[in-house]
Motif scaffolding. Structure first.
Motif, PDB file in Angstrom:
ATOM      1  N   PHE A 393      -6.533 109.498  40.347  1.00  0.00           N
ATOM      2  CA  PHE A 393      -6.188 108.122  39.997  1.00  0.00           C
ATOM      3  C   PHE A 393      -7.373 107.422  39.350  1.00  0.00           C
ATOM      4  O   PHE A 393      -7.204 106.628  38.428  1.00  0.00           O
ATOM      5  N   SER A 394      -8.551 107.729  39.855  1.00  0.00           N
ATOM      6  CA  SER A 394      -9.733 107.146  39.222  1.00  0.00           C
ATOM      7  C   SER A 394      -9.843 107.630  37.783  1.00  0.00           C
ATOM      8  O   SER A 394     -10.125 106.865  36.862  1.00  0.00           O
ATOM      9  N   SER A 395      -9.562 108.919  37.596  1.00  0.00           N
ATOM     10  CA  SER A 395      -9.714 109.509  36.277  1.00  0.00           C
ATOM     11  C   SER A 395      -8.708 108.941  35.285  1.00  0.00           C
ATOM     12  O   SER A 395      -9.015 108.763  34.105  1.00  0.00           O
ATOM     13  N   ILE A 396      -7.497 108.634  35.743  1.00  0.00           N
ATOM     14  CA  ILE A 396      -6.496 108.130  34.793  1.00  0.00           C
ATOM     15  C   ILE A 396      -6.504 106.618  34.725  1.00  0.00           C
ATOM     16  O   ILE A 396      -5.717 106.023  34.005  1.00  0.00           O
ATOM     17  N   GLY A 397      -7.393 105.964  35.456  1.00  0.00           N
ATOM     18  CA  GLY A 397      -7.550 104.521  35.292  1.00  0.00           C
ATOM     19  C   GLY A 397      -6.507 103.705  36.015  1.00  0.00           C
ATOM     20  O   GLY A 397      -5.937 102.764  35.459  1.00  0.00           O
ATOM     21  N   GLY A 400      -7.512  98.913  40.200  1.00  0.00           N
ATOM     22  CA  GLY A 400      -8.037  98.881  41.562  1.00  0.00           C
ATOM     23  C   GLY A 400      -9.073  99.956  41.781  1.00  0.00           C
ATOM     24  O   GLY A 400      -9.846  99.878  42.718  1.00  0.00           O
ATOM     25  N   LEU A 401      -9.085 100.948  40.915  1.00  0.00           N
ATOM     26  CA  LEU A 401     -10.136 101.969  41.003  1.00  0.00           C
ATOM     27  C   LEU A 401     -11.040 101.828  39.784  1.00  0.00           C
ATOM     28  O   LEU A 401     -10.721 101.117  38.815  1.00  0.00           O
ATOM     29  N   ASN A 402     -12.160 102.541  39.838  1.00  0.00           N
ATOM     30  CA  ASN A 402     -13.204 102.288  38.845  1.00  0.00           C
ATOM     31  C   ASN A 402     -12.789 102.593  37.415  1.00  0.00           C
ATOM     32  O   ASN A 402     -13.196 101.915  36.484  1.00  0.00           O
ATOM     33  N   GLY A 403     -11.979 103.642  37.238  1.00  0.00           N
ATOM     34  CA  GLY A 403     -11.616 104.036  35.888  1.00  0.00           C
ATOM     35  C   GLY A 403     -10.941 102.919  35.119  1.00  0.00           C
ATOM     36  O   GLY A 403     -11.139 102.760  33.911  1.00  0.00           O
ATOM     37  N   PHE A 404     -10.175 102.138  35.819  1.00  0.00           N
ATOM     38  CA  PHE A 404      -9.467 101.043  35.158  1.00  0.00           C
ATOM     39  C   PHE A 404     -10.456 100.042  34.578  1.00  0.00           C
ATOM     40  O   PHE A 404     -10.327  99.613  33.416  1.00  0.00           O
ATOM     41  N   ALA A 405     -11.451  99.669  35.389  1.00  0.00           N
ATOM     42  CA  ALA A 405     -12.426  98.681  34.923  1.00  0.00           C
ATOM     43  C   ALA A 405     -13.073  99.139  33.627  1.00  0.00           C
ATOM     44  O   ALA A 405     -13.159  98.389  32.653  1.00  0.00           O
ATOM     45  N   GLY A 406     -13.514 100.384  33.605  1.00  0.00           N
ATOM     46  CA  GLY A 406     -14.196 100.891  32.422  1.00  0.00           C
ATOM     47  C   GLY A 406     -13.272 100.973  31.217  1.00  0.00           C
ATOM     48  O   GLY A 406     -13.581 100.453  30.145  1.00  0.00           O
ATOM     49  N   GLU A 407     -12.118 101.587  31.411  1.00  0.00           N
ATOM     50  CA  GLU A 407     -11.238 101.790  30.267  1.00  0.00           C
ATOM     51  C   GLU A 407     -10.710 100.464  29.742  1.00  0.00           C
ATOM     52  O   GLU A 407     -10.547 100.270  28.532  1.00  0.00           O
ATOM     53  N   PHE A 408     -10.442  99.537  30.651  1.00  0.00           N
ATOM     54  CA  PHE A 408      -9.939  98.247  30.204  1.00  0.00           C
ATOM     55  C   PHE A 408     -10.963  97.565  29.307  1.00  0.00           C
ATOM     56  O   PHE A 408     -10.636  97.061  28.231  1.00  0.00           O
ATOM     57  N   LEU A 409     -12.222  97.570  29.750  1.00  0.00           N
ATOM     58  CA  LEU A 409     -13.257  96.926  28.943  1.00  0.00           C
ATOM     59  C   LEU A 409     -13.400  97.612  27.591  1.00  0.00           C
ATOM     60  O   LEU A 409     -13.538  96.957  26.560  1.00  0.00           O
ATOM     61  N   ILE A 410     -13.359  98.933  27.602  1.00  0.00           N
ATOM     62  CA  ILE A 410     -13.512  99.664  26.346  1.00  0.00           C
ATOM     63  C   ILE A 410     -12.384  99.307  25.390  1.00  0.00           C
ATOM     64  O   ILE A 410     -12.606  98.986  24.215  1.00  0.00           O
TER      65      ILE A 410
END
Lengths: 589, 594
Positions: A393-397, A400-410
């Motif tokens: 889940f982190s990997s697919i963003g 609530g998990l970290n991947g979302f924060a990063g991918e959303f900003l990108i």
């Protein structure tokens, strides 16, 4: 603090003599050393004050002299770029040692010693404040990894090790030329012409040259391309990625974890540390092409991952895709994308490092990595499955998990850029969104096949499966391997994965804590490139107004508790320090 | 000037020169002792090794002790630098190389005592030949006269032809020796012819005088008329040097000779022998381009008097500045050889150059500048071609010694790079030119360690396996882990990976290229580094990663001596890779004398 940083970087190497001849004592000693390093580096990272530029700077002369001379420094320090990757290196090495606990039986002493050398190399790369020192550490990571892959890897290990080494080193030689050229150019700006390699001085000198118009675009582009050669191989960007799946698949679990988690980040880190701040115009000029490569990499990596039958290969290709995201964020050349890209590097380290560790644990139990060999493992190995879900889940963003924060900003950054520049880069942004969808597809498909459905275990391990299930605590190492034990995670394995899980959730719910410590450095370093990119948007007046307006919108919309900024102020993205008056940093706790 | 006075001067000069020549004198004495011991104590098998070691070590100590005097030399009038009436030149750069030669020889003799290549009854001869060759190299390091250039080359060359064929039982060894001798004779002939052309067009054999005459050709038409002869002479002279350096296209002897002769001889030929050729090239270039392209400093009187008394110089020989030109004092005028004196103090610092040297020349620049550009271009091409060819050819080699032979060709290229940079900057940026020379001295010093290590490895492995094929060494790490780690360190250092000394050497060389703006050469060097990866890495891969054959698995581990020897070399590479400031400072001090 500065001495503490020095100690942290060299602690693993200083501990080498403690790693004894016997396997048990070797792994215990190395675990202790890495734990100490982890605690120290964690302390340093969390002691890093929000809004600070640099921290724990330690510097002394290495090779110096009068004119004509070189000024090399042994300089270490942490700043916003390195503050999170630095402790992540220790954390993933900690995981790597725990997952190798039983997996490595032959030549254990050398194995753990190489891991420790590798750790010093990784810590040094991110802490170095001197170009040459950076390069020294950069190359110093190659040699241990070459042996780790080549000696403890799987069937094709020799070929994989050599290919990995050749690709990386061939690229990095060109990078070295580029770095040398940067230093020479900066030396011209100084009255005594001292060849300085200190990164802050170099950045400052080059910016002065650029302001005087002495750093023409053609020169910048040549140097940029030289730097790009090494960093793009390391990331790896799309056409240069062919070494990666091979190296990942053939490496031992510890090698894969560190390769994916940390060593790939050196490429992105190099872009942020050298290319953007020192060659802003070239970065802006080359950005469209690099964005195309990144977007192609995202889609290509995702599609290739979909077609894989080997779990490790699948994750390796997913790395190509995810690191495409990071590069996309960097070369969107706006604060949102940059923050996202840097955060995503940490996220990818946690998630993919963890995924490789989980695959290693599966392989240890069943001696296969073929997807179709597995099925319904969630019932057999519930704890392992839990970690797998979290990492997936982190990997697919998942929000609530970290991947979302990063991918959303990108993605926000990329859309902002596409909207401002109006050059059809919207296509790339949309492609990246598809990449997210594809990532969900291949990862969930993997989880679905391996962990759900009917229980299917590989024959090899399945025979003694029930025998092993009984007494997990009493199983010794050799026993463990020969019996094909297939019980759920032991305490050791949980210990290896749990810290990753903690950070995955923490970054997911409170990214501002992590972003706030990146902001000042990231803004100071990327401001020239960001400006250069904006000035490309078109003839001054109308476009500039549009830019400002758009930025205001972007500011208001930006996520994660960004504080109110003074609009129209050129220092809006800085920490205020550089411009001489105080502004609140965009990201606060 | 009457005859008696002249003889008196000559005597003083010879006495002073002999004192400066003391290390070489010790080597000569050692050679005599070796021959005597062969006659008087033929049964003492180990004695020759000890004798040679002690002799070379004494020479090393003598040379090191000379350093403080030599460091003062730039403050003395030029006559102090010349020795033997200007045939030799005693300066810090020469001393740096002589110290390297003696230091290398000490280690080399230890190594020879370990592998015991020559049959016991021939040890004395082997060592005498080796020392004779070192003597030649020392002459090369101090040559300031074309006669000494040739003499040094032949003194170093002829014994090494014999050494190449020393294993009498092997046909390949004899073939190697004959090939080597033929190539050597031919190139020496060509070089000699080039020297006559140069001497004919410049009217002297004394290098600084030749440089002086060259600088004096201010009339473009006269220069144009003589240019073809000059260019031809220079090229022919370079043929001899390139042969010695094993630079492409005069490298054909290298693989065959290295493969045919023993690894020990290869260790000698590929290291100090090359270093001698390099310093000779620097000597020739610096002589022709104006050895005193420096800003002369006026010495402190007290210090000068102290230094002068050490060299038996009258204290009133302190130079004085007259109209922008520094001239030797009255005593030095009387003291000197007519060839030497006028050359000495032509002031050529950067400010004076614009006003005095340049104003009367054509648009192309002064002859000296033209020669500097031409020489730099030729050396750069030699460097680029050697490097590329050596690396590409090494790629396909299966025999370890052949691989190393091509690797030394490639390293000759890297070594020439800073020299090309120095020559290119000689007239325009003398300070940077000296920096580049320091870089090349640093490269040589580090290269000596690396290549001695590499050839020592082949020798040890040959003794263990009776084979020199790389693939036979598969899985060697299972047998001798520490030795293999040391070999890996040496190989990585030869690639130029940090944090090993090889990286430092390459870094300094490449940095000097960027100073001089030879960007193309820089790119070629970097690309070559990438190419060289393949074959060095293959050696490591075979030894470390590949599965051992049954023969290897059954081997006893290597002896402690071999392991220690290689481990010390590898450790020194590691230490020098991190703490290279002292060595580099020393090299810079050495190059400062030119």
């Amino acid at each position: 603090m500065s001495t503490l940083l020095l100690v942290t970087v060299f602690l693993p190497v200083l501990g080498l003599p403690l790693v004894g001849r016997r396997r048990e004592s070797a792994r215990l000693a190395s675990l202790l050393i890495v734990t100490a390093t982890l605690l120290l580096s964690g302390y340093l990272a969390f002691a890093f004050p929000a809004g600070a530029g640099e921290f724990a700077v330690w510097e002394t002369s290495w090779v110096g002299g009068r004119f004509p001379g070189v000024d090399l420094r042994l300089g270490l320090g942490l700043d916003g770029l390195s503050v999170w990757i630095f402790p992540l290196s220790s954390l993933l090495t900690f995981t790597a040692i725990l997952v190798s606990w039983h997996a490595v039986d032959r030549g254990a002493t050398s194995f753990y010693r190489l891991l420790l050398i590798l750790l010093t190399g990784m810590l040094g790369v991110f802490a170095a404040r001197d170009v040459l020192l950076f390069y020294v550490f950069f190359e110093a990571t190659l040699i241990p990894l070459f042996f780790l892959i080549g000696m403890w890897g799987h069937e094709e290990r020799r070929y994989a090790a050599v290919k990995f080494f050749l690709f990386t080193l061939a690229g990095s030689v060109l990078t070295f030329l580029g770095l040398l050229a940067l230093a020479i150019y900066s030396a011209q700006s100084q009255p005594q012409g001292v060849l300085t390699f200190s990164i802050p001085h170099l950045t400052e000198n080059l910016m002065r040259l650029r302001a005087n118009g002495q750093l023409p675009l053609t020169v910048q582009i040549w140097i940029f391309l030289a730097l790009f050669a090494g960093f793009a191989v390391k990331v790896p960007l799309f056409p240069l990625h062919t070494w990666l799946p091979l190296a990942h698949v053939e490496a031992p679990t510890a090698g894969s974890v560190l390769l994916a988690g940390i060593l790939l980040k050196i490429g992105g880190y190099g872009f942020l540390r050298f290319s953007l701040p020192m060659l802003p115009d070239a970065s802006a000029a080359c950005a469209p092409w690099i964005l195309i490569l990144a977007a192609v990499g995202i889609i290509y990596g995702a599609l290739t991952a979909l077609a894989q039958r080997d779990i490790k290969r699948l994750i390796a290709y997913s790395s190509v895709s995810h690191l495409g995201f990071c590069v996309l964020g960097f070369f969107a050349l706006n604060p949102l994308g940059l923050h996202g890209g840097l955060l995503q590097m940490v996220n990818h380290g946690l998630a993919t490092g963890g995924l490789f560790a989980v695959v290693g644990m599966l392989y240890e139990r069943y001696h296969t990595r073929q997807i179709e060999a597995f099925g319904g493992l969630a019932r057999r190995l519930p704890i392992l499955a839990c970690f797998m879900f979290l990492l997936t889940f982190s990997s697919i963003g998942l929000p609530g998990l970290n991947g979302f924060a990063g991918e959303f900003l990108i993605l926000t950054g990329m859309f902002e850029r596409a909207w401002l520049l109006q050059r059809g880069e919207l296509v790339l942004a949309v492609a990246a969104v598809f990449g997210v969808v594809l990532a969900a597809w291949y990862m969930l498909q993997l989880v679905g096949r391996v962990f759900f459905g009917e229980l299917k275990e590989p024959v090899q391990g399945g025979m003694e499966a029930h025998a092993g299930l009984a007494g997990a605590e009493h199983v010794t190492g050799d026993h463990y391997r020969s019996q094909g034990w297939t019980g759920d995670l032991t305490a050791r394995e949980v210990l290896a994965l749990a810290p990753l899980g903690v950070f995955i959730v923490w970054i997911g719910v409170q990214p501002s804590f992590f972003l706030a410590r990146m902001t000042p450095t990231l803004d100071a370093l990327s401001r020239p490139a960001t400006r250069a990119s904006r000035s490309e948007a078109g003839p001054a007046t109308a476009a500039a107004e549009a830019v400002d307006a758009a930025e205001r919108v972007a500011n208001r919309r930006s996520a994660f508790g960004r504080a109110q900024t003074t609009e129209g102020d050129p220092c809006r993205y800085s920490a205020g320090i550089a411009c001489g008056h105080q502004n609140p940093p965009p990201f606060t706790d | 000037m009457n005859l008696l006075h002249w003889i008196g001067q000559l005597e003083g000069d010879a006495y002073r020169s002999l004192r400066l020549f003391a290390p070489e004198g010790l080597v000569c004495a050692t050679m005599l002792l070796l021959l005597l011991s062969r006659m008087l104590l033929p049964s003492r098998r180990r004695l020759p090794y000890w004798l040679a070691f002690v002799g070379v070590f004494a020479a090393l100590a003598a040379a090191v002790m000379q350093w403080p005097f030599f460091a003062l030399l730039p403050q003395l009038p030029h006559t102090a630098v010349g020795g033997f009436t200007g045939l030799l030149r005693f300066d810090t750069l020469g001393l740096f190389f002589r110290i390297l030669f003696f230091g290398f020889s000490a280690v080399f003799i230890l190594f020879l005592g370990m592998t015991r290549l020559p049959p016991d009854e021939d040890v004395g001869e082997f060592l005498v030949l080796y020392l004779a060759s070192i003597l030649g190299l020392c002459v090369m390091a101090s040559a300031d006269h074309l006669l000494m250039v040739l003499l040094g080359m032949e003194m170093a060359g002829v014994p090494s032809y014999i050494l190449a064929g020393f294993i009498k039982s092997r046909r390949a060894s004899g073939e190697a020796a004959v090939k080597f001798a033929l190539f050597g004779a031919a190139s020496a002939g060509v070089m000699l012819y080039g020297m006559t052309l140069l001497a004919g067009s410049l009217g002297s054999l004394h290098l600084p005088t030749m440089g002086m005459r060259l600088a004096a050709w201010t009339d473009p038409s006269a220069f144009a008329a003589r240019a073809p002869v000059l260019v031809l002479g220079l090229l022919m002279l370079l043929v001899g040097l390139a042969f010695k350096l094993s630079a492409v296209p005069f490298h054909f002897w290298v693989p065959d000779v290295f493969e045919g002769s023993a690894a020990e001889v290869g260790a000698y030929l590929s290291t100090v022998s090359k270093a001698g050729a390099l310093i000779l090239l620097i000597r020739v270039a610096s002589g022709l381009l104006g050895a005193d392209a420096t800003i002369p400093r006026l010495p402190d009187p007290a210090q000068f008097a102290a230094a002068a008394s050490r060299f038996d110089m009258p204290a009133d020989s302190r130079p004085v500045i007259r109209e922008g030109v520094i001239q030797a004092g009255a005593a030095a005028d009387r003291n000197g050889d007519p060839n030497v004196r006028p050359v000495a103090f032509a002031r050529q610092d950067s400010t004076a150059e614009h006003s005095t040297a340049e104003h009367s020349t054509s648009e192309l620049g002064s002859p000296a500048q033209l020669v500097s550009r031409f020489l730099a271009a030729v050396i750069a091409v030699l460097a680029a071609v050697s490097c590329t060819f050596g690396n590409l050819a090494a790629y396909g080699q299966r025999n370890f010694k052949r691989l190393l032979a091509y690797s030394t060709i490639a390293h000759a290229g890297y070594m020439l790079m800073p020299v090309a940079a120095a020559v290119a900057m000689w007239r325009t940026q003398p300070e940077l030119a000296r920096w580049a020379l320091a870089a090349s001295a640093l490269y040589v010093a580090i290269y000596l360690i690396m290549n001695l290590g590499a050839f020592a490895t082949t020798a040890f492995l040959r003794d263990a396996f009776q084979s020199e094929t790389i693939d036979d060494f598969a899985g060697w790490i299972r047998v001798s882990p520490s030795l293999t780690v040391a070999v890996a360190v040496i190989m990585f250092s030869l690639i130029g990976l940090p944090p090993l000394a090889g990286f430092v050497a390459k870094f300094a060389a490449f940095a000097s290229l960027t100073y001089s703006g030879l960007w193309a050469l820089l790119v070629i060097g970097a690309v070559n580094t990438a190419i060289s990866l393949f074959y060095y890495l293959r050696v490591v891969k075979v030894m470390v990663l590949d599965a051992p054959s049954e023969a290897v698995a059954a081997m006893p581990p290597m002896g402690k001596g071999a392991v220690t020897f290689l481990a010390v070399l590898a450790a020194s590479l590691l230490v020098l890779g991190v703490l290279w400031q002292p060595l580099f400072t020393w090299a810079k001090a050495a190059a400062g004398a030119l």
